[in-house]
Motif scaffolding. Structure first.
Motif, PDB file in Angstrom:
ATOM      1  N   ARG A  87      92.505  41.724 101.864  1.00 52.68           N
ATOM      2  CA  ARG A  87      91.243  41.488 102.578  1.00 52.68           C
ATOM      3  C   ARG A  87      91.484  40.356 103.582  1.00 52.68           C
ATOM      4  NH1 ARG A  87      86.945  39.368  99.929  1.00 52.68           N
ATOM      5  NH2 ARG A  87      85.464  40.593 101.150  1.00 52.68           N
ATOM      6  N   VAL A  88      91.149  40.587 104.850  1.00 55.05           N
ATOM      7  CA  VAL A  88      91.395  39.601 105.904  1.00 55.05           C
ATOM      8  C   VAL A  88      90.097  39.312 106.643  1.00 55.05           C
ATOM      9  CG1 VAL A  88      92.608  39.141 108.070  1.00 55.05           C
ATOM     10  CG2 VAL A  88      93.802  40.280 106.193  1.00 55.05           C
ATOM     11  N   LEU A  89      89.880  38.047 106.917  1.00 53.70           N
ATOM     12  CA  LEU A  89      88.755  37.594 107.726  1.00 53.70           C
ATOM     13  C   LEU A  89      89.233  37.346 109.147  1.00 53.70           C
ATOM     14  CD1 LEU A  89      85.874  36.383 108.171  1.00 53.70           C
ATOM     15  CD2 LEU A  89      86.826  34.192 107.385  1.00 53.70           C
ATOM     16  N   GLY A 176      87.372  34.522  98.837  1.00 56.14           N
ATOM     17  CA  GLY A 176      87.669  35.896  98.454  1.00 56.14           C
ATOM     18  C   GLY A 176      88.617  36.642  99.374  1.00 56.14           C
ATOM     19  N   PHE A 177      89.059  36.002 100.459  1.00 59.27           N
ATOM     20  CA  PHE A 177      89.983  36.665 101.376  1.00 59.27           C
ATOM     21  C   PHE A 177      91.431  36.277 101.070  1.00 59.27           C
ATOM     22  CE2 PHE A 177      85.991  36.940 103.715  1.00 59.27           C
ATOM     23  CZ  PHE A 177      86.020  38.273 104.114  1.00 59.27           C
ATOM     24  N   ASP A 178      92.355  37.146 101.469  1.00 58.88           N
ATOM     25  CA  ASP A 178      93.779  36.896 101.253  1.00 58.88           C
ATOM     26  C   ASP A 178      94.413  36.172 102.434  1.00 58.88           C
ATOM     27  OD1 ASP A 178      94.114  38.363  98.688  1.00 58.88           O
ATOM     28  OD2 ASP A 178      93.458  40.047  99.927  1.00 58.88           O
ATOM     29  N   ALA A 179      93.783  36.215 103.594  1.00 58.11           N
ATOM     30  CA  ALA A 179      94.264  35.509 104.783  1.00 58.11           C
ATOM     31  C   ALA A 179      93.129  35.446 105.797  1.00 58.11           C
ATOM     32  CB  ALA A 179      95.478  36.208 105.397  1.00 58.11           C
ATOM     33  N   VAL A 180      93.233  34.474 106.701  1.00 55.15           N
ATOM     34  CA  VAL A 180      92.220  34.275 107.739  1.00 55.15           C
ATOM     35  C   VAL A 180      92.900  34.246 109.100  1.00 55.15           C
ATOM     36  CG1 VAL A 180      90.505  32.683 108.696  1.00 55.15           C
ATOM     37  CG2 VAL A 180      90.649  33.020 106.211  1.00 55.15           C
ATOM     38  N   ALA A 181      92.349  34.997 110.048  1.00 52.84           N
ATOM     39  CA  ALA A 181      92.780  34.939 111.443  1.00 52.84           C
ATOM     40  C   ALA A 181      91.722  34.153 112.210  1.00 52.84           C
ATOM     41  CB  ALA A 181      92.945  36.337 112.023  1.00 52.84           C
ATOM     42  N   MET A 182      92.055  32.917 112.587  1.00 51.40           N
ATOM     43  CA  MET A 182      91.114  32.053 113.300  1.00 51.40           C
ATOM     44  C   MET A 182      91.275  32.286 114.793  1.00 51.40           C
ATOM     45  SD  MET A 182      88.884  29.819 113.922  1.00 51.40           S
ATOM     46  CE  MET A 182      88.416  29.390 112.260  1.00 51.40           C
ATOM     47  N   CYS A 201      90.410  26.625 103.939  1.00 51.86           N
ATOM     48  CA  CYS A 201      91.534  27.455 103.517  1.00 51.86           C
ATOM     49  C   CYS A 201      92.434  26.731 102.532  1.00 51.86           C
ATOM     50  CB  CYS A 201      92.330  27.934 104.736  1.00 51.86           C
ATOM     51  SG  CYS A 201      91.479  29.185 105.725  1.00 51.86           S
ATOM     52  N   LEU A 202      92.644  25.437 102.729  1.00 45.72           N
ATOM     53  CA  LEU A 202      93.418  24.666 101.753  1.00 45.72           C
ATOM     54  C   LEU A 202      92.733  24.685 100.395  1.00 45.72           C
ATOM     55  CD1 LEU A 202      94.520  21.532 103.824  1.00 45.72           C
ATOM     56  CD2 LEU A 202      96.048  23.203 102.767  1.00 45.72           C
ATOM     57  N   ALA A 203      91.424  24.480 100.389  1.00 44.36           N
ATOM     58  CA  ALA A 203      90.682  24.441  99.132  1.00 44.36           C
ATOM     59  C   ALA A 203      90.725  25.787  98.419  1.00 44.36           C
ATOM     60  CB  ALA A 203      89.239  24.027  99.387  1.00 44.36           C
ATOM     61  N   ALA A 204      90.683  26.874  99.188  1.00 45.08           N
ATOM     62  CA  ALA A 204      90.678  28.218  98.607  1.00 45.08           C
ATOM     63  C   ALA A 204      92.085  28.781  98.422  1.00 45.08           C
ATOM     64  CB  ALA A 204      89.863  29.164  99.488  1.00 45.08           C
ATOM     65  N   ARG A 205      93.117  28.026  98.842  1.00 40.87           N
ATOM     66  CA  ARG A 205      94.509  28.469  98.766  1.00 40.87           C
ATOM     67  C   ARG A 205      94.712  29.768  99.550  1.00 40.87           C
ATOM     68  NH1 ARG A 205      97.986  24.796  97.495  1.00 40.87           N
ATOM     69  NH2 ARG A 205      99.400  26.354  96.609  1.00 40.87           N
ATOM     70  N   VAL A 206      94.161  29.794 100.760  1.00 43.03           N
ATOM     71  CA  VAL A 206      94.247  30.968 101.621  1.00 43.03           C
ATOM     72  C   VAL A 206      95.072  30.614 102.860  1.00 43.03           C
ATOM     73  CG1 VAL A 206      92.943  32.584 103.055  1.00 43.03           C
ATOM     74  CG2 VAL A 206      92.029  31.867 100.843  1.00 43.03           C
ATOM     75  N   PRO A 207      96.155  31.335 103.156  1.00 47.71           N
ATOM     76  CA  PRO A 207      96.900  31.076 104.398  1.00 47.71           C
ATOM     77  C   PRO A 207      96.091  31.521 105.603  1.00 47.71           C
ATOM     78  CG  PRO A 207      97.733  33.042 103.326  1.00 47.71           C
ATOM     79  CD  PRO A 207      96.716  32.448 102.387  1.00 47.71           C
ATOM     80  N   TRP A 208      96.343  30.858 106.754  1.00 44.92           N
ATOM     81  CA  TRP A 208      95.576  31.233 107.946  1.00 44.92           C
ATOM     82  C   TRP A 208      96.419  31.048 109.190  1.00 44.92           C
ATOM     83  CZ3 TRP A 208      93.076  27.590 111.542  1.00 44.92           C
ATOM     84  CH2 TRP A 208      93.363  26.242 111.270  1.00 44.92           C
ATOM     85  N   ALA A 209      96.025  31.763 110.242  1.00 44.45           N
ATOM     86  CA  ALA A 209      96.735  31.703 111.519  1.00 44.45           C
ATOM     87  C   ALA A 209      95.744  31.391 112.627  1.00 44.45           C
ATOM     88  CB  ALA A 209      97.443  33.020 111.806  1.00 44.45           C
ATOM     89  N   LEU A 210      96.170  30.522 113.534  1.00 45.55           N
ATOM     90  CA  LEU A 210      95.331  30.067 114.643  1.00 45.55           C
ATOM     91  C   LEU A 210      95.988  30.490 115.948  1.00 45.55           C
ATOM     92  CD1 LEU A 210      93.111  28.272 115.949  1.00 45.55           C
ATOM     93  CD2 LEU A 210      94.630  26.315 115.582  1.00 45.55           C
TER      94      LEU A 210
END
Length: 325
Positions: A87-89, A176-182, A201-210
């Motif tokens: 699941r990706v945001l 609830g997401f596995d990764a975030v695209a900012m 994302c740090l708090a939720a342990r979710v990797p993200w890309a900017l």
């Protein structure tokens, strides 16, 4: 090694072809090839979770992941299964975000949730891939959800038209997401949406890309859930500058190629996190200058010891190195 012999039989064949090889040497050669990740089990079969239509659709994905994955897996379709189960945001559906969302849907990410507060404008059509002239005035989320569904009906596409106005909004959103695209830039500034995304994302342990662009300079910053983080990166930049020099990499200048490259770099960073190819992508920044092809930006940010977001001696800190001309 065409799938008709066991590792022991291959080693025995090697010894017949090359009599000087010892048994240990022959076994070692075969073991090294298997551990390289390029050799697949002869019994590898497509998983039942992927229909025949999905196998056909993602056959080029399958070939790509087989070539690039150096980690031995139970099945050669494991990377595609990881995408399907993810699941990706995607936050922001402008120049970067529209291309990012399209690439993730095309690659088969199982669920994509799109968030944007804007409506389609005429000036968007120079670079934002999901919209047409007939969409002007409509909410971007409404158009994007429909258009992405046409790209891949096997992906669950959802969306909401809303603004992110405070840090708690981001905390609730990433859950609830596995990764975030900012791909959003408002509220701007270092104390705005990027900082909120970093801490959520740090708090939720979710990797993200900017992803983003500044004129011809196109880049993506990818942040592993364990750090170093966005605030480590900005602290390193600040430390390298004379006091009082501001850093502003934004601006309205963009054309279709810069938006497209930005979006696809962002999508690739997310895909790497989801598939674990490479196995441990870590945190990094990479980019290109579209009018100066010899300029390539690459760095792995150092963990800032006093980072207010991740100062726990981030274990995957690496020496910083930037290549540019």
């Amino acid at each position: 090694m065409d799938g008709t012999r066991t590792p022991g039989e291959i080693a025995a064949r090697l010894r017949r072809l090359f009599p000087r090889l010892t048994e240990a040497d022959a076994d070692g050669v075969v073991d090294l090839l298997i551990k390289s990740g390029y050799v697949e089990d002869a019994d590898d079969q497509p998983p039942e979770e992927l229909s025949q239509a999905e196998q056909d659709r993602y056959s080029r994905n399958h070939a790509f992941f087989r070539r690039t994955d150096l980690t031995p897996r139970a099945r050669s379709w494991d990377a595609q299964l990881r995408l399907k189960r993810s699941r990706v945001l995607v936050l922001g559906l402008g120049g970067t975000g529209s291309h990012t969302a399209w690439a993730l849907a095309a690659c088969g990410v199982g669920e994509i949730h799109c968030v944007d507060r804007d409506t389609v404008e005429l000036s968007n059509l120079t670079r934002q891939a999901l919209y047409r002239e007939s969409d002007i005035g409509r909410p971007k989320v409404e158009v994007a959800v429909a258009r992405l569904g046409e790209v891949n009906s096997g992906v669950r596409i959802t969306g909401e038209s809303r603004a992110i106005e405070r840090d708690q909004d981001m905390v609730e959103l990433v859950r609830g997401f596995d990764a975030v695209a900012m791909c959003a830039d408002e509220p701007g500034g270092r104390g705005g949406i990027r900082l909120w995304a970093n801490r959520a994302c740090l708090a939720a342990r979710v990797p993200w890309a900017l992803g983003g662009y500044s004129g011809p300079l196109v880049s993506v910053a990818a942040f592993d859930a364990g750090g170093p983080c966005y605030e480590c990166l900005t602290a390193n930049i600040d430390a390298s500058l004379a006091p009082g020099i501001p850093v502003d990499l934004g601006g309205p200048g963009v054309i279709a190629p810069s938006a497209g490259v930005s979006g696809h770099l962002t999508a690739q960073a997310v895909i790497s996190f989801l598939t674990k190819i490479p196995e441990n992508p870590g945190s990094y920044v990479t980019g290109v200058n579209l009018i100066a092809p010899d300029q390539h930006v690459y760095t792995r940010p150092l963990a800032a010891p006093d980072c207010p977001a991740c100062s726990r001696g981030a274990p995957n800190a690496a020496p910083a190195g930037t290549i540019s001309s």
